[in-house]
Each structure stands twice: as C-alpha cells, then as structure tokens.
Design a protein around this motif. Structure first.
Motif, PDB file in Angstrom:
ATOM      1  N   LYS A   1       0.824  -1.205   0.000  1.00 60.42           N
ATOM      2  CA  LYS A   1       0.000   0.000   0.000  1.00 60.42           C
ATOM      3  C   LYS A   1       0.861   1.259   0.000  1.00 60.42           C
ATOM      4  CE  LYS A   1      -3.833  -2.273   2.407  1.00 60.42           C
ATOM      5  NZ  LYS A   1      -4.627  -2.367   3.666  1.00 60.42           N
ATOM      6  N   LEU A   2       2.114   1.112   0.411  1.00 54.48           N
ATOM      7  CA  LEU A   2       3.038   2.248   0.404  1.00 54.48           C
ATOM      8  C   LEU A   2       3.561   2.541  -0.993  1.00 54.48           C
ATOM      9  CD1 LEU A   2       5.199   1.291   3.520  1.00 54.48           C
ATOM     10  CD2 LEU A   2       3.410   3.037   3.429  1.00 54.48           C
ATOM     11  N   GLY A   3       3.398   1.580  -1.920  1.00 58.08           N
ATOM     12  CA  GLY A   3       4.008   1.688  -3.236  1.00 58.08           C
ATOM     13  C   GLY A   3       3.664   2.958  -3.982  1.00 58.08           C
ATOM     14  N   ALA A   4       2.370   3.257  -4.120  1.00 57.64           N
ATOM     15  CA  ALA A   4       1.946   4.421  -4.899  1.00 57.64           C
ATOM     16  C   ALA A   4       2.499   5.734  -4.348  1.00 57.64           C
ATOM     17  CB  ALA A   4       0.417   4.454  -4.991  1.00 57.64           C
ATOM     18  N   PRO A   5       2.336   6.024  -3.032  1.00 52.41           N
ATOM     19  CA  PRO A   5       2.896   7.282  -2.525  1.00 52.41           C
ATOM     20  C   PRO A   5       4.422   7.341  -2.581  1.00 52.41           C
ATOM     21  CG  PRO A   5       1.958   5.959  -0.724  1.00 52.41           C
ATOM     22  CD  PRO A   5       1.521   5.336  -2.010  1.00 52.41           C
ATOM     23  N   VAL A   6       5.087   6.196  -2.370  1.00 55.98           N
ATOM     24  CA  VAL A   6       6.555   6.175  -2.434  1.00 55.98           C
ATOM     25  C   VAL A   6       7.026   6.479  -3.851  1.00 55.98           C
ATOM     26  CG1 VAL A   6       8.577   4.663  -2.333  1.00 55.98           C
ATOM     27  CG2 VAL A   6       6.935   4.668  -0.455  1.00 55.98           C
ATOM     28  N   ASN A   7       6.405   5.843  -4.855  1.00 53.79           N
ATOM     29  CA  ASN A   7       6.784   6.090  -6.239  1.00 53.79           C
ATOM     30  C   ASN A   7       6.464   7.521  -6.665  1.00 53.79           C
ATOM     31  OD1 ASN A   7       7.859   3.577  -6.726  1.00 53.79           O
ATOM     32  ND2 ASN A   7       5.970   2.713  -7.556  1.00 53.79           N
ATOM     33  N   LYS A   8       5.358   8.054  -6.147  1.00 55.94           N
ATOM     34  CA  LYS A   8       4.992   9.444  -6.459  1.00 55.94           C
ATOM     35  C   LYS A   8       6.053  10.399  -5.924  1.00 55.94           C
ATOM     36  CE  LYS A   8       1.031  12.582  -6.283  1.00 55.94           C
ATOM     37  NZ  LYS A   8      -0.367  12.766  -5.784  1.00 55.94           N
ATOM     38  N   LEU A   9       6.537  10.126  -4.711  1.00 56.33           N
ATOM     39  CA  LEU A   9       7.596  10.949  -4.126  1.00 56.33           C
ATOM     40  C   LEU A   9       8.878  10.823  -4.932  1.00 56.33           C
ATOM     41  CD1 LEU A   9       8.707  12.731  -1.867  1.00 56.33           C
ATOM     42  CD2 LEU A   9       9.149  10.651  -0.534  1.00 56.33           C
ATOM     43  N   SER A  10       9.187   9.603  -5.373  1.00 56.01           N
ATOM     44  CA  SER A  10      10.382   9.381  -6.189  1.00 56.01           C
ATOM     45  C   SER A  10      10.307  10.191  -7.478  1.00 56.01           C
ATOM     46  CB  SER A  10      10.520   7.885  -6.517  1.00 56.01           C
ATOM     47  OG  SER A  10      11.649   7.644  -7.311  1.00 56.01           O
ATOM     48  N   ASN A  11       9.135  10.220  -8.112  1.00 56.03           N
ATOM     49  CA  ASN A  11       8.955  10.998  -9.342  1.00 56.03           C
ATOM     50  C   ASN A  11       9.121  12.492  -9.083  1.00 56.03           C
ATOM     51  OD1 ASN A  11       6.330   8.790 -10.555  1.00 56.03           O
ATOM     52  ND2 ASN A  11       8.540   8.688 -10.860  1.00 56.03           N
ATOM     53  N   LYS A  12       8.623  12.968  -7.929  1.00 59.38           N
ATOM     54  CA  LYS A  12       8.762  14.381  -7.590  1.00 59.38           C
ATOM     55  C   LYS A  12      10.220  14.774  -7.414  1.00 59.38           C
ATOM     56  CE  LYS A  12       4.287  15.437  -5.455  1.00 59.38           C
ATOM     57  NZ  LYS A  12       3.590  15.851  -4.211  1.00 59.38           N
ATOM     58  N   LEU A  13      11.030  13.816  -6.971  1.00 61.90           N
ATOM     59  CA  LEU A  13      12.465  14.067  -6.802  1.00 61.90           C
ATOM     60  C   LEU A  13      13.221  14.013  -8.126  1.00 61.90           C
ATOM     61  CD1 LEU A  13      13.101  11.935  -3.577  1.00 61.90           C
ATOM     62  CD2 LEU A  13      12.984  14.429  -3.737  1.00 61.90           C
ATOM     63  N   GLY A  14      12.494  13.719  -9.208  1.00 59.32           N
ATOM     64  CA  GLY A  14      13.124  13.653 -10.525  1.00 59.32           C
ATOM     65  C   GLY A  14      13.665  12.296 -10.873  1.00 59.32           C
ATOM     66  N   SER A  15      13.272  11.263 -10.118  1.00 58.03           N
ATOM     67  CA  SER A  15      13.761   9.905 -10.361  1.00 58.03           C
ATOM     68  C   SER A  15      12.628   8.999 -10.815  1.00 58.03           C
ATOM     69  CB  SER A  15      14.388   9.330  -9.084  1.00 58.03           C
ATOM     70  OG  SER A  15      15.436  10.146  -8.620  1.00 58.03           O
ATOM     71  N   GLU A  16      13.005   7.873 -11.414  1.00 55.03           N
ATOM     72  CA  GLU A  16      12.014   6.875 -11.778  1.00 55.03           C
ATOM     73  C   GLU A  16      11.536   6.136 -10.530  1.00 55.03           C
ATOM     74  OE1 GLU A  16      10.532   6.338 -14.492  1.00 55.03           O
ATOM     75  OE2 GLU A  16      11.735   7.226 -16.078  1.00 55.03           O
ATOM     76  N   ALA A  17      10.386   5.477 -10.647  1.00 61.75           N
ATOM     77  CA  ALA A  17       9.827   4.722  -9.526  1.00 61.75           C
ATOM     78  C   ALA A  17      10.635   3.455  -9.291  1.00 61.75           C
ATOM     79  CB  ALA A  17       8.369   4.374  -9.819  1.00 61.75           C
ATOM     80  N   PHE A  18      10.902   3.140  -8.026  1.00 60.59           N
ATOM     81  CA  PHE A  18      11.647   1.921  -7.708  1.00 60.59           C
ATOM     82  C   PHE A  18      10.779   0.851  -7.059  1.00 60.59           C
ATOM     83  CE2 PHE A  18      12.109   4.701  -4.040  1.00 60.59           C
ATOM     84  CZ  PHE A  18      11.807   3.868  -2.983  1.00 60.59           C
ATOM     85  N   TRP A  19       9.602   1.262  -6.510  1.00 64.26           N
ATOM     86  CA  TRP A  19       8.713   0.273  -5.896  1.00 64.26           C
ATOM     87  C   TRP A  19       8.048  -0.534  -7.005  1.00 64.26           C
ATOM     88  CZ3 TRP A  19       8.167   0.127  -0.486  1.00 64.26           C
ATOM     89  CH2 TRP A  19       7.274  -0.828  -0.003  1.00 64.26           C
ATOM     90  N   PRO A  20       7.945  -1.860  -6.882  1.00 64.19           N
ATOM     91  CA  PRO A  20       7.396  -2.706  -7.950  1.00 64.19           C
ATOM     92  C   PRO A  20       6.011  -2.251  -8.419  1.00 64.19           C
ATOM     93  CG  PRO A  20       8.361  -4.050  -6.221  1.00 64.19           C
ATOM     94  CD  PRO A  20       8.370  -2.648  -5.700  1.00 64.19           C
ATOM     95  N   MET A  21       5.862  -2.167  -9.749  1.00 63.72           N
ATOM     96  CA  MET A  21       4.595  -1.800 -10.375  1.00 63.72           C
ATOM     97  C   MET A  21       4.150  -2.945 -11.283  1.00 63.72           C
ATOM     98  SD  MET A  21       5.421   2.166 -11.450  1.00 63.72           S
ATOM     99  CE  MET A  21       6.849   1.698 -12.476  1.00 63.72           C
ATOM    100  N   THR A  22       3.007  -2.787 -11.933  1.00 66.07           N
ATOM    101  CA  THR A  22       2.562  -3.787 -12.897  1.00 66.07           C
ATOM    102  C   THR A  22       3.524  -3.797 -14.085  1.00 66.07           C
ATOM    103  OG1 THR A  22       1.107  -2.149 -13.935  1.00 66.07           O
ATOM    104  CG2 THR A  22       0.138  -3.585 -12.245  1.00 66.07           C
ATOM    105  N   ILE A  23       3.594  -4.902 -14.800  1.00 66.80           N
ATOM    106  CA  ILE A  23       4.591  -5.056 -15.859  1.00 66.80           C
ATOM    107  C   ILE A  23       4.417  -4.034 -16.972  1.00 66.80           C
ATOM    108  CG2 ILE A  23       5.301  -6.606 -17.747  1.00 66.80           C
ATOM    109  CD1 ILE A  23       5.274  -8.876 -15.801  1.00 66.80           C
TER     110      ILE A  23
END
Length: 303
Positions: free
Chosen positions: A34-56
């Motif tokens: 459940k943390l995946g979406a907000p963590v990846n959103k924060l990663s994107n805001k920092l200018g990086s790609e998402a690192f938490w596993p997403m759908t293929i």
C-alpha cells in the motif's frame, strides 16, 4: 528397533507450515504494498524513476524511458585530465583533474546484446547499506532476432558502504551471451556470482570494436543517478523473478524462460510495443526511432 517415522504426518505438517508461512508473507507484503503508490509518487517528484514494484505494463514503460535516456541523453562519466608536466600546450590549457563528460551507450553494444535487464533501485544506509528496486528483463529471440516480451524482476542488495541518506539510480544491464541470459532465468540470480559484471564500454571506433568483440564480458552495466554517474557496482545484487506478477499479467502461470523465448505477449498494452521499439531504435533502426517518438508523445499527452 526404532519405529519408522510417520511420513504422511510429517508431510501434512510441512504443507501446513508452508501454507501458514505463505499466507503470513502475503499479508505482510500486501500491507507494505500500500506504500508503493505514494513512495513512487515521491520518487517521481524528486526527478527519479519509480523503484517500488509496479505492474509489468508500467515497468515496461519505465524501462523504455530509461533506455532512451541512456542512449539519447547519455550518462556522465569521470574523465582524467593530464597532470604530466610534459603535456602538450593544448593539454596544459585544459582543466586538470577529473571532468564530467557525457557518454552514451553505443549502438553496437545494444545490437550485439542477447538480453537486457533495465531497472531502478533505491539504496540507503550508513556503513551498512541496502538497496531494492524493480524492473524488467527482455531477451533477443535467437530464431527471429526479435525482442521478447518483458519478464518482471525484483532487485535486492546488502553490503558495506559509506552512503548516508537515499540515492535512487537507474541501471541498464547488457547481457552479452545466452549462457549469461540463462542464469537470469532462474528464480534468483546473483550478479557477480552466477555471472560476472563489468562496466560497459562507451568509446568509439577501434576502442569500441575491441571492447565489443574481444573483451566481451558476460554482462556490462551502465548506471546513473538523477543524470549523474552513480559510482556503484552491481556485484552482490540479487535478481528475483516476479512469478506472481508474470502470472497475473500474462493470464497464466508462466516461467521467465518461456517469456524470454517469445512464447508470451499481451496485446492490451502499448507499453510493450514502446519498449520493443525503443530497443530497436537503440540498435540504430531509424524507423523504430520515429515510432518511439510518437509513442512517447502520446504517453505525455495521456498523463
């Protein structure tokens, strides 16, 4: 004589233990996921790609962006400047010490590749460091030369380090032999263990020719962190097959080996075509490059 142990009882107990363990693991993972979406959103805001596993499908889209950035925008590498007092006048007028220079993954490197692992990893820690991330693995199908559909992968690394804080970096692993690719089809593969890794070549002309055709390591790695060269090695990184996600995405239980030999595809998602076209463009196919540009433009519009 000692009585024979009850094999049936032991097997039932073991099966029950495995079932309880798996349910416990799934429950814990679902809670963390459940943390995946907000963590990846924060990663994107920092200018990086998402690192938490997403759908293929989303991982494939991410992989296309990463590969395009490595081959179009390039990566920054340290280049030594001469400190020799006998240097030429031209060299004396240049800055001394290390300078950041922009290099790209050469077209020939991708053209000779038998497979690619493309992923984003987050590492953090002080003295003891850890890293985790996700991405995809694709392979060149020997019979046709085409690229396979993506197989989902997870990454994990633990070791000693001097990193304080958080660093998110992208990585392209170029797999040069089918023997090395075979190691990636296992449930778990350790880079630097089953297959040795080396930094990928970025030269031109004769230097590149020697690297590609003579020195050829089983795998080459290219890394960058938010546009700058990340001085990290992939040795010790464990690559884990995402069996559950592969099964969900392709609609049946399917091992990575089968996906990478071209026996799986999902026509519902344009991101798979985008990734395939991006790899073709990285090989020097100009028609594919146009298709990729159009697909990226459509992706931006629909976001």
């Amino acid at each position: 004589m000692y009585p024979k142990p009850s094999t049936t009882t032991d097997q039932n107990a073991w099966s029950k233990t495995k079932g309880l363990s798996k349910r416990g693991f799934d429950k814990a993972w679902n809670a963390l996921d459940k943390l995946g979406a907000p963590v990846n959103k924060l990663s994107n805001k920092l200018g990086s790609e998402a690192f938490w596993p997403m759908t293929i499908d989303k991982e494939a889209e991410k992989a296309a962006r990463i590969l395009r950035s490595f081959c179009k925008d390039g990566i920054y590498l340290d280049k030594e400047r001469p400190n020799d007092p006998r240097a030429t006048e031209k060299q004396i007028n240049e800055p001394r010490g290390k300078q950041k220079v922009l290099q790209k993954i050469p077209t020939e490197v991708i053209r000779q590749a038998k497979g690619l692992a493309i992923f984003t990893t987050m590492r953090t820690g002080l003295w003891f460091s850890g890293a985790g991330g996700s991405g995809v693995l694709v392979a060149r199908i020997p019979e046709t030369g085409e690229w396979s559909a993506p197989s989902g992968i997870l990454l994990h690394t633990a070791g000693l380090g001097f990193l304080a804080g958080i660093d998110i970096y992208d990585c392209v692993v170029v797999i040069n032999t089918y023997e090395a690719l075979q190691a990636f089809t296992k449930i778990r593969c350790t880079l630097g263990g089953e297959v040795s890794a080396a930094l990928g070549p970025v030269g031109m002309g004769g230097i590149l020719e020697s690297e590609v055709h003579k020195r050829q390591a089983p795998i080459w790695t290219y890394l960058k962190s938010r546009g700058f060269y990340a001085g990290v090695q992939v040795d010790g990184t464990v690559v884990v097959e995402r069996t559950d996600e592969n099964e969900r995405f392709y609609g049946r239980k399917i091992p990575a080996q089968e996906i990478l030999t071209g026996r799986a595809w999902n026509d519902q998602f344009e991101s798979l075509k985008m990734l395939r076209n991006t790899i073709k463009a990285a090989e020097g196919d100009h028609s594919a490059d146009v298709a990729v540009s159009n697909q990226f433009a459509q992706t931006v519009v629909h976001r």
